[in-house]
Design an enzyme around this catalytic site. Structure first.
Site, PDB file in Angstrom:
ATOM      1  CB  SER A 263      -0.869  -0.012   1.259  1.00 40.80           C
ATOM      2  OG  SER A 263      -1.489   1.222   1.456  1.00 40.80           O
TER       3      SER A 263
ATOM      4  CE1 TYR B 232      -4.408  -2.155   4.551  1.00 38.31           C
ATOM      5  CE2 TYR B 232      -3.635   0.010   3.876  1.00 38.31           C
ATOM      6  CZ  TYR B 232      -4.036  -1.268   3.555  1.00 38.31           C
ATOM      7  OH  TYR B 232      -4.038  -1.668   2.244  1.00 38.31           O
TER       8      TYR B 232
ATOM      9  CE  LYS C  62      -2.021  -4.567   3.027  1.00 43.12           C
ATOM     10  NZ  LYS C  62      -2.468  -5.853   2.485  1.00 43.12           N
TER      11      LYS C  62
HETATM   12  N1  UFG Z   1     -12.519  11.460   0.749  1.00 44.63           N
HETATM   13  C1  UFG Z   1     -13.433  12.479   0.909  1.00 44.63           C
HETATM   14  N2  UFG Z   1     -14.719  12.144   1.176  1.00 44.63           N
HETATM   15  C2  UFG Z   1     -15.132  10.857   1.285  1.00 44.63           C
HETATM   16  C3  UFG Z   1     -14.185   9.824   1.105  1.00 44.63           C
HETATM   17  C4  UFG Z   1     -12.893  10.168   0.849  1.00 44.63           C
HETATM   18  O1  UFG Z   1     -13.094  13.655   0.830  1.00 44.63           O
HETATM   19  O2  UFG Z   1     -16.328  10.638   1.541  1.00 44.63           O
HETATM   20  C5  UFG Z   1     -11.135  11.825   0.445  1.00 44.63           C
HETATM   21  C6  UFG Z   1     -10.139  11.320   1.452  1.00 44.63           C
HETATM   22  O3  UFG Z   1     -10.079  12.178   2.565  1.00 44.63           O
HETATM   23  C7  UFG Z   1      -8.873  11.309   0.617  1.00 44.63           C
HETATM   24  C8  UFG Z   1      -9.387  10.957  -0.798  1.00 44.63           C
HETATM   25  O4  UFG Z   1     -10.775  11.256  -0.771  1.00 44.63           O
HETATM   26  O5  UFG Z   1      -8.333  12.599   0.588  1.00 44.63           O
HETATM   27  C9  UFG Z   1      -9.198   9.502  -1.141  1.00 44.63           C
HETATM   28  O6  UFG Z   1      -9.735   8.731  -0.081  1.00 44.63           O
HETATM   29  P1  UFG Z   1     -10.055   7.183  -0.218  1.00 44.63           P
HETATM   30  O7  UFG Z   1     -10.670   6.769   1.068  1.00 44.63           O
HETATM   31  O8  UFG Z   1     -10.781   6.930  -1.480  1.00 44.63           O
HETATM   32  O9  UFG Z   1      -8.617   6.530  -0.388  1.00 44.63           O
HETATM   33  P2  UFG Z   1      -7.335   6.696   0.543  1.00 44.63           P
HETATM   34  O10 UFG Z   1      -6.379   7.542  -0.230  1.00 44.63           O
HETATM   35  O11 UFG Z   1      -7.627   7.124   1.899  1.00 44.63           O
HETATM   36  O12 UFG Z   1      -6.946   5.181   0.716  1.00 44.63           O
HETATM   37  C10 UFG Z   1      -6.356   4.419  -0.289  1.00 44.63           C
HETATM   38  C11 UFG Z   1      -6.638   2.940  -0.075  1.00 44.63           C
HETATM   39  C12 UFG Z   1      -6.020   2.448   1.207  1.00 44.63           C
HETATM   40  C13 UFG Z   1      -4.587   2.792   1.214  1.00 44.63           C
HETATM   41  C14 UFG Z   1      -4.422   4.268   1.028  1.00 44.63           C
HETATM   42  C15 UFG Z   1      -2.991   4.661   1.003  1.00 44.63           C
HETATM   43  O13 UFG Z   1      -8.017   2.713  -0.038  1.00 44.63           O
HETATM   44  O14 UFG Z   1      -6.159   1.041   1.312  1.00 44.63           O
HETATM   45  O15 UFG Z   1      -5.006   4.654  -0.226  1.00 44.63           O
HETATM   46  O16 UFG Z   1      -2.894   5.986   1.369  1.00 44.63           O
HETATM   47  F1  UFG Z   1      -3.996   2.446   2.385  1.00 44.63           F
END
Ligand code: UFG
Length: 319
Positions: free
Chosen positions: A117, A141, A145
């Protein structure tokens, strides 16, 4: 090749399996169906319903099937949850992975692919992030990994165990066949949540944070089509005969959360009301991958680098 796929009923695993079966591999899915879906298991795969915590079940799966390689997708994957339940992550994610590795080694399997990740890079010194970047896990998490990556390093040293650690940035999209896609409950990821608004299942999207040091104040992420991830798995598996390897997987291009919402508006034709809310704890401002290494070494070339296409495929699936 006979490939054991843990988490093969889940989003990324089930789509990688479509590609494996298309190219003639035989697949054994091992999944406890806590988060995965029986309907997502490919009809040509052998399905074993089992839990990696149950070492006897893992052992008997290796004993019954002539496994030549393992792809390990099964994992708890929620960064936020891991900040509240560290034992589930640094505990279960790690021990489940170790159970699997122990049986793989005991049964003479020497090829292994780990879903790793971008959460290994909480505080990157350079952007885009290449494989030489220092590891700073962003959460339990990410730490889980990291620990599994370190174990793989030692198994290679000690047993000649060949592995690829593939560090996904933001996986998105769906299989172009329209058969498989993202279906999480609860859904936490940005693109599917935004599409839920377009489907009338959610009133509006809340964007977490509007004052990050980025071009429009919202976080920047690097979205990679799940089919391009699948291709990377296939290429990495072929390359294991030479050596173990670690790759960062993204498109090398970041989009702000506002840009993602705007792209979803264009694709769906829906106004998608959005508001800016507080930060989500643990979110780094910018995460963009350099995937130069896998391009150079394995000739990986994303087929769907365009965010609009990624969202279009996701939209077809969610609709
Ligand atoms: N976000 C929003 N609103 C929401 C959901 C997400 O603004 O309702 C934002 C988050 O704050 C973030 C971006 O959208 O800035 C992306 O968020 P995601 O939850 O889609 O994905 P992440 O980047 O948090 O997570 C992904 C993977 C994880 C991994 C991570 C590594 O899903 O498994 O990248 O940083 F660990």
């Amino acid at each position: 090749m006979n490939i054991l796929v843990t988490g093969g009923a889940g989003y990324i695993g089930s789509i990688v399996i479509e590609e494996l079966i298309r190219q003639g591999d035989a697949v054994i899915v091992f999944d406890n169906l806590y988060y995965g879906h029986r309907a997502a298991v490919h009809p040509e795969a052998v399905f074993v319903e089992g839990d990696l915590a149950d070492q006897a079940a893992v052992k008997s799966t290796f004993g019954t099937h002539d496994v030549e390689a393992v792809m390990h997708f099964a994992s708890y994957t929620l960064v936020g949850e891991s900040m509240e339940q560290p034992f589930k992550y640094i505990g279960d994610n790690v021990t489940n992975g170790l159970n699997l590795l122990q049986e793989a080694v005991a049964h003479g399997v020497r090829r292994f692919i780990l879903s790793s990740s971008a959460n290994l890079f909480f505080d990157p010194e350079r952007m885009p992030i290449d494989e030489d970047e220092r590891i700073v896990p962003g959460s339990p998490y990410g730490e889980s990994k990291n620990i599994l990556e370190r174990m793989l390093h030692w198994l290679d040293r000690i047993y000649g165990f060949r592995y690829a650690a593939l560090r996904y940035f933001n996986a998105a999209g769906a299989s172009p066949s329209g058969e498989r896609g993202e279906d999480h409950d609860p859904e936490t990821h940005l693109i599917p949540r935004v599409l839920q608004v377009a489907l009338g299942q959610r009133e509006r999207i809340t964007i977490f944070g509007g004052d990050y040091p980025t071009r429009d104040g919202t976080c920047v992420r690097d979205y990679i089509h799940v089919i391009d991830l699948a291709q990377a798995h296939i290429l990495a598996l072929q390359a294991l005969d030479e050596s173990s390897r670690t790759y960062n997987l993204g498109n090398g291009r970041g989009f702000t959360n506002k840009e993602v919402v705007e792209t979803c508006r264009r694709v769906t034709g829906h106004p998608i009301p959005a508001e800016v809310g507080p930060h989500r704890p643990g979110d780094p401002a910018v995460l963009v991958a350099s995937s130069e290494k896998i391009r150079r070494e394995l000739g990986w070339e994303p087929q769907y680098p365009d965010l609009r296409t990624i969202v279009e495929h996701a939209w077809e699936w969610h609709r």
